[in-house]
Design an enzyme around this catalytic site. Structure first.
Site, PDB file in Angstrom:
ATOM      1  N   GLN A  81       2.855  10.009   1.722  1.00  0.00           N
ATOM      2  CA  GLN A  81       4.186   9.390   1.597  1.00  0.00           C
ATOM      3  C   GLN A  81       4.922   9.860   0.343  1.00  0.00           C
ATOM      4  O   GLN A  81       6.138   9.688   0.248  1.00  0.00           O
ATOM      5  CB  GLN A  81       4.065   7.861   1.556  1.00  0.00           C
ATOM      6  CG  GLN A  81       3.597   7.248   2.865  1.00  0.00           C
ATOM      7  CD  GLN A  81       3.514   5.745   2.753  1.00  0.00           C
ATOM      8  OE1 GLN A  81       2.510   5.212   2.321  1.00  0.00           O
ATOM      9  NE2 GLN A  81       4.584   5.058   3.126  1.00  0.00           N
ATOM     10  N   GLY A 121       0.829  -1.184   0.000  1.00  0.00           N
ATOM     11  CA  GLY A 121       0.000   0.000   0.000  1.00  0.00           C
ATOM     12  C   GLY A 121       0.869   1.242   0.000  1.00  0.00           C
ATOM     13  O   GLY A 121       2.061   1.177   0.334  1.00  0.00           O
ATOM     14  N   HIS A 135      -1.897   6.731   7.754  1.00  0.00           N
ATOM     15  CA  HIS A 135      -0.977   7.704   7.132  1.00  0.00           C
ATOM     16  C   HIS A 135      -1.679   9.045   6.860  1.00  0.00           C
ATOM     17  O   HIS A 135      -1.047  10.102   6.885  1.00  0.00           O
ATOM     18  CB  HIS A 135      -0.446   7.171   5.802  1.00  0.00           C
ATOM     19  CG  HIS A 135       0.763   6.291   5.923  1.00  0.00           C
ATOM     20  ND1 HIS A 135       1.961   6.746   6.437  1.00  0.00           N
ATOM     21  CD2 HIS A 135       0.977   4.998   5.566  1.00  0.00           C
ATOM     22  CE1 HIS A 135       2.854   5.746   6.386  1.00  0.00           C
ATOM     23  NE2 HIS A 135       2.281   4.680   5.875  1.00  0.00           N
ATOM     24  N   CYS A 157       6.820  -0.540   6.580  1.00  0.00           N
ATOM     25  CA  CYS A 157       6.323   0.655   5.897  1.00  0.00           C
ATOM     26  C   CYS A 157       7.393   1.159   4.942  1.00  0.00           C
ATOM     27  O   CYS A 157       8.574   1.217   5.306  1.00  0.00           O
ATOM     28  CB  CYS A 157       5.980   1.730   6.926  1.00  0.00           C
ATOM     29  SG  CYS A 157       5.360   3.246   6.204  1.00  0.00           S
ATOM     30  N   LEU A 158       6.969   1.539   3.751  1.00  0.00           N
ATOM     31  CA  LEU A 158       7.930   2.034   2.759  1.00  0.00           C
ATOM     32  C   LEU A 158       8.608   3.323   3.223  1.00  0.00           C
ATOM     33  O   LEU A 158       9.680   3.664   2.745  1.00  0.00           O
ATOM     34  CB  LEU A 158       7.228   2.274   1.414  1.00  0.00           C
ATOM     35  CG  LEU A 158       6.654   1.011   0.748  1.00  0.00           C
ATOM     36  CD1 LEU A 158       5.903   1.387  -0.520  1.00  0.00           C
ATOM     37  CD2 LEU A 158       7.741  -0.010   0.455  1.00  0.00           C
ATOM     38  N   HIS A 198      -3.516   0.564   8.027  1.00  0.00           N
ATOM     39  CA  HIS A 198      -2.167   1.148   7.984  1.00  0.00           C
ATOM     40  C   HIS A 198      -2.154   2.363   7.055  1.00  0.00           C
ATOM     41  O   HIS A 198      -1.651   3.443   7.429  1.00  0.00           O
ATOM     42  CB  HIS A 198      -1.179   0.071   7.510  1.00  0.00           C
ATOM     43  CG  HIS A 198       0.230   0.529   7.335  1.00  0.00           C
ATOM     44  ND1 HIS A 198       1.292   0.000   8.038  1.00  0.00           N
ATOM     45  CD2 HIS A 198       0.778   1.472   6.510  1.00  0.00           C
ATOM     46  CE1 HIS A 198       2.418   0.606   7.667  1.00  0.00           C
ATOM     47  NE2 HIS A 198       2.132   1.500   6.736  1.00  0.00           N
ATOM     48  N   GLU A 199      -2.728   2.194   5.866  1.00  0.00           N
ATOM     49  CA  GLU A 199      -2.723   3.312   4.903  1.00  0.00           C
ATOM     50  C   GLU A 199      -3.611   4.450   5.389  1.00  0.00           C
ATOM     51  O   GLU A 199      -3.263   5.623   5.241  1.00  0.00           O
ATOM     52  CB  GLU A 199      -3.159   2.828   3.516  1.00  0.00           C
ATOM     53  CG  GLU A 199      -2.280   1.744   2.909  1.00  0.00           C
ATOM     54  CD  GLU A 199      -0.790   2.036   2.980  1.00  0.00           C
ATOM     55  OE1 GLU A 199      -0.401   3.222   2.887  1.00  0.00           O
ATOM     56  OE2 GLU A 199      -0.012   1.091   3.156  1.00  0.00           O
TER      57      GLU A 199
HETATM   58 NI    NI Z   1       3.226   2.831   5.591  1.00  0.00          NI
END
Ligand code: NI
Length: 160
Positions: free
Chosen positions: A54, A49, A138, A92-93, A134-135
């Site tokens: 981000q 995701g 953000h 997480c990216l 999670h997304e």
């Molecule tokens: Ni993330």
């Protein structure tokens, strides 16, 4: 489509990850282009995701692909119900090289607009529900590391 740069914790721009994103006013071509770029960027980074903040866009939208080919777009999402709890192993990216366990709902119902600006509503369970939560977090400036019971550095050979 084009790859976008993912903001990572520890960078100069990391405070962007901590801001609350604003709703999308209108799903126009610009928004669609951003979402398409986010899909390409997520896939390139092998993530499940990616949320707009981000990539430096403080708008309430994310893309998610919990399994290859199962692609979801959410614009102005709202989690309208959640139930149960499960331990979710996450990364997480924006926090590369780390992983942790977070308690997430077992099941959620989430609604919002899709890439075409049409209303959609889904009920997700297990891993799918965790990815969406999670997304979603953000968009409110929350990272999984804020909620994790423990965050561990991954072995370097797992980082690739
Ligand atoms: Ni993330």
């Amino acid at each position: 489509m084009a790859l976008r740069t993912i903001i990572q914790r520890g960078e100069e721009r990391e405070d962007w990850l901590r801001k609350r994103s604003r709703p999308v006013d209108k799903v126009d071509d610009r928004i669609k282009t951003i979402m398409d770029d986010m899909v390409e960027t997520m896939r390139e980074a092998k993530g499940a995701g990616l949320a707009a903040p981000q990539v430096g866009i403080l708008r309430r939208m994310f893309v998610a692909e919990p399994e290859p080919g199962k692609l979801y777009y959410f614009i102005n999402p709202e989690i309208i119900s959640s139930e149960g709890a499960r331990d979710s192993e996450e990364g997480c990216l924006s926090v590369p090289g780390y992983g942790g366990v977070v308690e997430r709902p077992e099941r959620i119902t989430i609604k919002g607009l899709d890439r075409e600006g049409k209303e959609q509503e889904y009920t997700f369970e297990g891993f799918y529900a965790s990815v969406m939560c999670h997304e979603y977090d953000h968009l409110d400036g929350i990272l999984y590391t804020d909620k994790a019971k423990a965050v561990q550095e991954l072995d370097s050979d797992e980082e690739e």
